[in-house]
Design a protein around this motif. Sequence first.
Motif, PDB file in Angstrom:
ATOM      1  N   GLN A 183     -17.892 -20.500 -59.353  1.00 41.34           N
ATOM      2  CA  GLN A 183     -18.353 -20.209 -57.999  1.00 41.34           C
ATOM      3  C   GLN A 183     -17.280 -20.516 -56.962  1.00 41.34           C
ATOM      4  OE1 GLN A 183     -22.399 -21.357 -57.174  1.00 41.34           O
ATOM      5  NE2 GLN A 183     -21.948 -21.803 -55.024  1.00 41.34           N
ATOM      6  N   GLY A 184     -16.493 -21.549 -57.186  1.00 36.90           N
ATOM      7  CA  GLY A 184     -15.482 -21.957 -56.228  1.00 36.90           C
ATOM      8  C   GLY A 184     -14.337 -20.971 -56.100  1.00 36.90           C
ATOM      9  N   ARG A 185     -14.007 -20.281 -57.181  1.00 41.96           N
ATOM     10  CA  ARG A 185     -12.868 -19.371 -57.145  1.00 41.96           C
ATOM     11  C   ARG A 185     -13.262 -17.903 -57.279  1.00 41.96           C
ATOM     12  NH1 ARG A 185      -8.544 -20.479 -61.393  1.00 41.96           N
ATOM     13  NH2 ARG A 185      -7.996 -18.310 -61.022  1.00 41.96           N
ATOM     14  N   LEU A 186     -14.559 -17.620 -57.219  1.00 42.16           N
ATOM     15  CA  LEU A 186     -15.033 -16.244 -57.405  1.00 42.16           C
ATOM     16  C   LEU A 186     -14.398 -15.295 -56.401  1.00 42.16           C
ATOM     17  CD1 LEU A 186     -16.863 -14.104 -58.664  1.00 42.16           C
ATOM     18  CD2 LEU A 186     -18.700 -14.881 -57.149  1.00 42.16           C
ATOM     19  N   LEU A 187     -14.446 -15.636 -55.115  1.00 40.42           N
ATOM     20  CA  LEU A 187     -13.892 -14.737 -54.093  1.00 40.42           C
ATOM     21  C   LEU A 187     -12.392 -14.551 -54.292  1.00 40.42           C
ATOM     22  CD1 LEU A 187     -14.285 -13.058 -51.562  1.00 40.42           C
ATOM     23  CD2 LEU A 187     -13.943 -15.131 -50.203  1.00 40.42           C
ATOM     24  N   ALA A 188     -11.686 -15.631 -54.619  1.00 39.78           N
ATOM     25  CA  ALA A 188     -10.240 -15.535 -54.836  1.00 39.78           C
ATOM     26  C   ALA A 188      -9.920 -14.616 -56.000  1.00 39.78           C
ATOM     27  CB  ALA A 188      -9.651 -16.929 -55.087  1.00 39.78           C
ATOM     28  N   ASP A 189     -10.692 -14.709 -57.080  1.00 43.09           N
ATOM     29  CA  ASP A 189     -10.434 -13.862 -58.244  1.00 43.09           C
ATOM     30  C   ASP A 189     -10.756 -12.399 -57.957  1.00 43.09           C
ATOM     31  OD1 ASP A 189      -9.450 -15.863 -59.851  1.00 43.09           O
ATOM     32  OD2 ASP A 189     -11.388 -16.341 -60.758  1.00 43.09           O
ATOM     33  N   VAL A 190     -11.817 -12.163 -57.202  1.00 43.26           N
ATOM     34  CA  VAL A 190     -12.151 -10.774 -56.851  1.00 43.26           C
ATOM     35  C   VAL A 190     -11.054 -10.172 -55.979  1.00 43.26           C
ATOM     36  CG1 VAL A 190     -13.765  -9.295 -55.596  1.00 43.26           C
ATOM     37  CG2 VAL A 190     -14.638 -11.101 -57.077  1.00 43.26           C
TER      38      VAL A 190
ATOM     39  N   PRO B 157     -22.466 -15.709 -49.114  1.00 38.70           N
ATOM     40  CA  PRO B 157     -21.254 -15.635 -48.281  1.00 38.70           C
ATOM     41  C   PRO B 157     -20.113 -14.857 -48.940  1.00 38.70           C
ATOM     42  CG  PRO B 157     -22.156 -17.857 -48.235  1.00 38.70           C
ATOM     43  CD  PRO B 157     -22.919 -17.110 -49.271  1.00 38.70           C
ATOM     44  N   VAL B 158     -20.010 -14.962 -50.269  1.00 37.28           N
ATOM     45  CA  VAL B 158     -18.954 -14.222 -50.984  1.00 37.28           C
ATOM     46  C   VAL B 158     -19.196 -12.727 -50.856  1.00 37.28           C
ATOM     47  CG1 VAL B 158     -17.936 -13.747 -53.238  1.00 37.28           C
ATOM     48  CG2 VAL B 158     -18.529 -16.097 -52.602  1.00 37.28           C
ATOM     49  N   PHE B 159     -20.420 -12.292 -51.104  1.00 37.72           N
ATOM     50  CA  PHE B 159     -20.722 -10.862 -51.068  1.00 37.72           C
ATOM     51  C   PHE B 159     -20.705 -10.325 -49.631  1.00 37.72           C
ATOM     52  CE2 PHE B 159     -23.179 -12.303 -54.969  1.00 37.72           C
ATOM     53  CZ  PHE B 159     -22.119 -12.013 -55.818  1.00 37.72           C
ATOM     54  N   ASP B 160     -21.077 -11.172 -48.683  1.00 36.60           N
ATOM     55  CA  ASP B 160     -20.966 -10.760 -47.276  1.00 36.60           C
ATOM     56  C   ASP B 160     -19.512 -10.524 -46.909  1.00 36.60           C
ATOM     57  OD1 ASP B 160     -23.674 -10.894 -46.950  1.00 36.60           O
ATOM     58  OD2 ASP B 160     -23.678 -12.869 -45.990  1.00 36.60           O
ATOM     59  N   MET B 161     -18.632 -11.387 -47.413  1.00 37.34           N
ATOM     60  CA  MET B 161     -17.198 -11.232 -47.133  1.00 37.34           C
ATOM     61  C   MET B 161     -16.664  -9.924 -47.721  1.00 37.34           C
ATOM     62  SD  MET B 161     -14.564 -12.997 -45.767  1.00 37.34           S
ATOM     63  CE  MET B 161     -14.960 -14.744 -45.918  1.00 37.34           C
ATOM     64  N   LEU B 162     -17.193  -9.516 -48.868  1.00 42.57           N
ATOM     65  CA  LEU B 162     -16.715  -8.300 -49.526  1.00 42.57           C
ATOM     66  C   LEU B 162     -17.306  -7.037 -48.906  1.00 42.57           C
ATOM     67  CD1 LEU B 162     -16.918  -9.574 -53.209  1.00 42.57           C
ATOM     68  CD2 LEU B 162     -14.843  -9.184 -51.871  1.00 42.57           C
ATOM     69  N   GLY B 163     -18.415  -7.164 -48.175  1.00 46.08           N
ATOM     70  CA  GLY B 163     -19.004  -6.021 -47.488  1.00 46.08           C
ATOM     71  C   GLY B 163     -19.524  -4.968 -48.446  1.00 46.08           C
ATOM     72  N   LYS B 164     -19.213  -3.694 -48.160  1.00 43.48           N
ATOM     73  CA  LYS B 164     -19.744  -2.574 -48.935  1.00 43.48           C
ATOM     74  C   LYS B 164     -19.195  -2.508 -50.350  1.00 43.48           C
ATOM     75  CE  LYS B 164     -20.740   0.552 -45.073  1.00 43.48           C
ATOM     76  NZ  LYS B 164     -20.453   1.886 -44.481  1.00 43.48           N
TER      77      LYS B 164
ATOM     78  N   SER C  81      -3.471 -18.659 -66.628  1.00 48.62           N
ATOM     79  CA  SER C  81      -2.255 -17.876 -66.883  1.00 48.62           C
ATOM     80  C   SER C  81      -1.657 -17.279 -65.622  1.00 48.62           C
ATOM     81  CB  SER C  81      -2.550 -16.758 -67.886  1.00 48.62           C
ATOM     82  OG  SER C  81      -3.446 -15.806 -67.314  1.00 48.62           O
ATOM     83  N   THR C  82      -2.412 -17.300 -64.522  1.00 51.29           N
ATOM     84  CA  THR C  82      -1.919 -16.717 -63.276  1.00 51.29           C
ATOM     85  C   THR C  82      -1.950 -17.746 -62.155  1.00 51.29           C
ATOM     86  OG1 THR C  82      -4.117 -15.881 -62.702  1.00 51.29           O
ATOM     87  CG2 THR C  82      -2.656 -14.391 -63.886  1.00 51.29           C
ATOM     88  N   LEU C  83      -1.065 -17.575 -61.207  1.00 54.33           N
ATOM     89  CA  LEU C  83      -0.989 -18.448 -60.042  1.00 54.33           C
ATOM     90  C   LEU C  83      -2.231 -18.251 -59.186  1.00 54.33           C
ATOM     91  CD1 LEU C  83       0.507 -20.272 -57.975  1.00 54.33           C
ATOM     92  CD2 LEU C  83       1.706 -18.227 -57.193  1.00 54.33           C
ATOM     93  N   PHE C  84      -2.954 -19.339 -58.923  1.00 50.62           N
ATOM     94  CA  PHE C  84      -4.161 -19.253 -58.094  1.00 50.62           C
ATOM     95  C   PHE C  84      -3.751 -19.201 -56.626  1.00 50.62           C
ATOM     96  CE2 PHE C  84      -7.385 -21.259 -55.427  1.00 50.62           C
ATOM     97  CZ  PHE C  84      -8.506 -20.518 -55.761  1.00 50.62           C
ATOM     98  N   ILE C  85      -4.215 -18.139 -55.954  1.00 51.74           N
ATOM     99  CA  ILE C  85      -3.948 -17.984 -54.524  1.00 51.74           C
ATOM    100  C   ILE C  85      -5.296 -17.754 -53.853  1.00 51.74           C
ATOM    101  CG2 ILE C  85      -2.688 -16.699 -52.762  1.00 51.74           C
ATOM    102  CD1 ILE C  85      -0.775 -15.738 -54.926  1.00 51.74           C
ATOM    103  N   ASP C  86      -5.705 -18.650 -52.976  1.00 49.89           N
ATOM    104  CA  ASP C  86      -7.025 -18.522 -52.381  1.00 49.89           C
ATOM    105  C   ASP C  86      -7.050 -17.400 -51.338  1.00 49.89           C
ATOM    106  OD1 ASP C  86      -5.719 -19.659 -50.243  1.00 49.89           O
ATOM    107  OD2 ASP C  86      -7.252 -21.143 -49.820  1.00 49.89           O
ATOM    108  N   PRO C  87      -8.246 -16.936 -50.955  1.00 57.14           N
ATOM    109  CA  PRO C  87      -8.338 -15.783 -50.030  1.00 57.14           C
ATOM    110  C   PRO C  87      -7.601 -15.978 -48.718  1.00 57.14           C
ATOM    111  CG  PRO C  87     -10.473 -16.230 -51.031  1.00 57.14           C
ATOM    112  CD  PRO C  87      -9.578 -17.349 -51.436  1.00 57.14           C
ATOM    113  N   ALA C  88      -7.701 -17.178 -48.125  1.00 52.54           N
ATOM    114  CA  ALA C  88      -7.029 -17.415 -46.844  1.00 52.54           C
ATOM    115  C   ALA C  88      -5.518 -17.290 -46.995  1.00 52.54           C
ATOM    116  CB  ALA C  88      -7.391 -18.797 -46.312  1.00 52.54           C
TER     117      ALA C  88
END
Length: 911
Positions: A187-194, A216-223, A293-300
């Motif tokens: 849940q914590g990294r869902l938005l970042a991974d998407v 909040p995650v799905f609201d951020m993604l919109g349509k 295996s990949t560098l984690f980069i958060d949405p902000a």
Amino acid sequence: MTQFERFSIDALSTAELASAESRASATPMMEQYIEIKANNPDSLLFYRMGDFYELFFEDAVEASRALGITLTRRGQHMGQDIPMCGVPIHAADDYLQKLISLGFRVAVCEQVEDPAEAKKRGSKSVVKRDVVRLVTPGTLTEEKLLSPSESNYLMAVARIRGSSEPQLALAWIDISTGVFRLAETDQGRLLADVLRIEPRELIVPDTMFHDADLKPVFDMLGKVAVPQPGVLFDSASAEGRITRYFSVGTLDGFGSFSRAELAAAAAAIAYVEKTQISERPPLGIPERESAASTLFIDPATRGNLELTRTLSGDREGTLLKAIDRTVTGGGARLLAERLMSPLTDPLRINRRLDSISFLLDEPLLCSDLRAALKHVPDMPRALSRLALDRGGPRDLGAILRGLGASRAVAAFLEKAMLPEELGEALADLKALPADLEAMLGGLLADELPLLKRDGGFLRDGADAELDEVRALRDQSRRVIAGLQLQYAEETGVRSLKIKHNNVLGYFIEVTVGNAGPMTDTPEGKARFIHRQTMANAMRFTTTELADLESRIANAADRALSIELAAFARMVEAVTGQAEAIKKGARAIASIDVAAGLACLAEEWGYHRPVVDGSRMFAIVGGRHPVVEQALRRQSEGPFIANDCDLSPAEGGEFGALWLLTGPNMGGKSTFLRQNALIAILAQMGSFVPAASAHIGVVDRLFSRVGASDDLARGRSTFMVEMVETAAILNQATDRSLVILDEIGRGTATFDGLSIAWAAVEHLHEGNRCRGLFATHFHELTVLSEKLARLSNATMRVKEWDGEVIFLHEVGPGAADRSYGIQVARLAGLPASVVARARDVLTMLEDSDRKNPASQLIDDLPLFQVAVRREEQRKSGSSAVEERLKAINPDDMTPREALEALYALKKQLSAN
């Protein structure tokens, strides 16, 4: 009220259309439409009628508004006019592109029956129609609807609830290329991974979509996020759905997957089957990605660093735009994928770097490769269209040209001692089927039509029967003339003619006087068959002529039939080699990326970074890749390079933390970002804009630079800043890289200073990460005496004759001033405001005053403005006096004296 407005109000909804009363009052065609629409309530229905796709009722109103096309009417239904609009079949892709970009989904309804068959059931029978495809943002394959340089992912997210924390997993598919991947998340990294994948469409179980914790995650993604029935995500039937799709008995050969991953993968496949109806795209087997295996980069951070989109949403000005030198669509997509998902494994990173080093050392080979790569078309997308029965002759031509160009690329590489990555690419290119290339080359014409129904895509000589019927079709006059000459010679009647009319078809005509040779034949052996006697002529036919007439009449249909059969065989041969073609295309893409990055390194003086498992971070002469290119385009001089060393001290275990002070406009934010971008470039496997770089792999990258708010969620700029800072302080590890700029500036001075102070201490003692912390709170610089890994650095400036010159250089030490007032003056603040600000600053900085602010309150600003105006007036009067003293009336003509007087009067009145 306009017709459009009336339709907008009166158009029946989908629910109303589906009612029994609605169906009972409908015409047979409308009844069919209503039934099909009821089965596709969430999509605009493109209903095929002749050469148009028509839309009715509410769909017509929405489509006409979205597409800007005329809204008309077609009869009435339940006492109301039926709104209607339509788009021509040949231009449907253009309209689909616009609708999809606006967030619509479209159900394409085609005629699935020959109209002649429908007539057999009665003159008023309706031709059978059905939806053959659902067009959604994540399931596009048409060339016009896709960007060549961007992947088009459909993603599914699944959740498995258990006794402990719920399991979450993602599956993403690009049906236009066959890519199919899985990864676990939380849940914590869902938005970042998407956001790392950037899907065009994310399907979510409806119960999960409305979960308050994830809303909040799905609201951020919109349509992009679309709820779907939970049955699609059923983990119990997931394995069976996947095995059926790939026609295998077990998934053991694919690898080991969690229940959540299987549920996500099955949901993605189910949605593909739902939208593609009876067709199956050639998906690759699911590949599992590890989160580590990949560098984690958060949405902000992704937003702040503008990797693939600027803050305004543009591609221009991004890191991707700055580094992209690829020449193929597949290469551009792979480059973007690598940029969005940098690696954390030094071995894999160095494999990529070895390829760039090799091509830099072989400039002629690199140039030849890039020239050959430019001729490689987008084979995976052509393959997908062919497999889905949406391809045409030009897609077969793309496969043919791709095979030939790939062979040319392989020929350039064969004689070289290649590094591992390029060696594997060469092996995949050599495995491309030569027999398929020979087959397609022997059948396809040089010039190909867009649609297979147009025919003409098989070359002459490819099929003997086709050549014959083409001759009949295209050269029927010459064939008839030859037969006429043959009959004239045979009968000796030179005036014999073969003619044609709509009643008899082709017939032989001679005058009555010349009919003897055609009638005087032994009984039972008549070659010429009498058809008609006219006043002055007689008409005949022959079995040969009747057969020829039939073949001429059917030649066009027969020619197309032969070509379509050949097309089907070619498609079967191509799809049978799908895996080899996709591997070859991936090889081409990896070569293109390596060659493009080598070209970039040569052009801009990038150097190979040292990437290993240490905690080093030593950049010498680092530059911002985007800003550097912008400066050159604008001819504003070279970029000022700077060093950055966050490596552990000798004998130390953890990396360093820099506290960066300095003036506004001095380049702090650019310096912060450039080091983050250099880390990303290094770990994606690219050379970097620096004289040298040694980077120990970063596991997580955080960047809090710039100001933004989130008013829709009730968050002020300061609240957003605190939320993002909290995420960093809670998630950064001792292998992370943290970039922070101006923490605490959005609140009261002492509050902000306190928060910044505590954050620095936590980064040093708690997170123990490598980091850059820029601030205007100069009081923080004393922390370097307390915190062993903290160093002070500053942006250098030079003062000259009251002016501030920003050197954009980073050096050790701390700034004692921020030069904010000088920047305000450069920005154009009124001189009186700047002067007043200087006075206020002087009073606030006066250590002898116990409470300087109290005196400032008494020192009324309006009075100060009046005083300054009086000072300016006196200064202006003095200037007039000085100018008057400089005038010598004896040396002036009357006209010059008069002009001088007017000038002095104007200057005095202005003051």
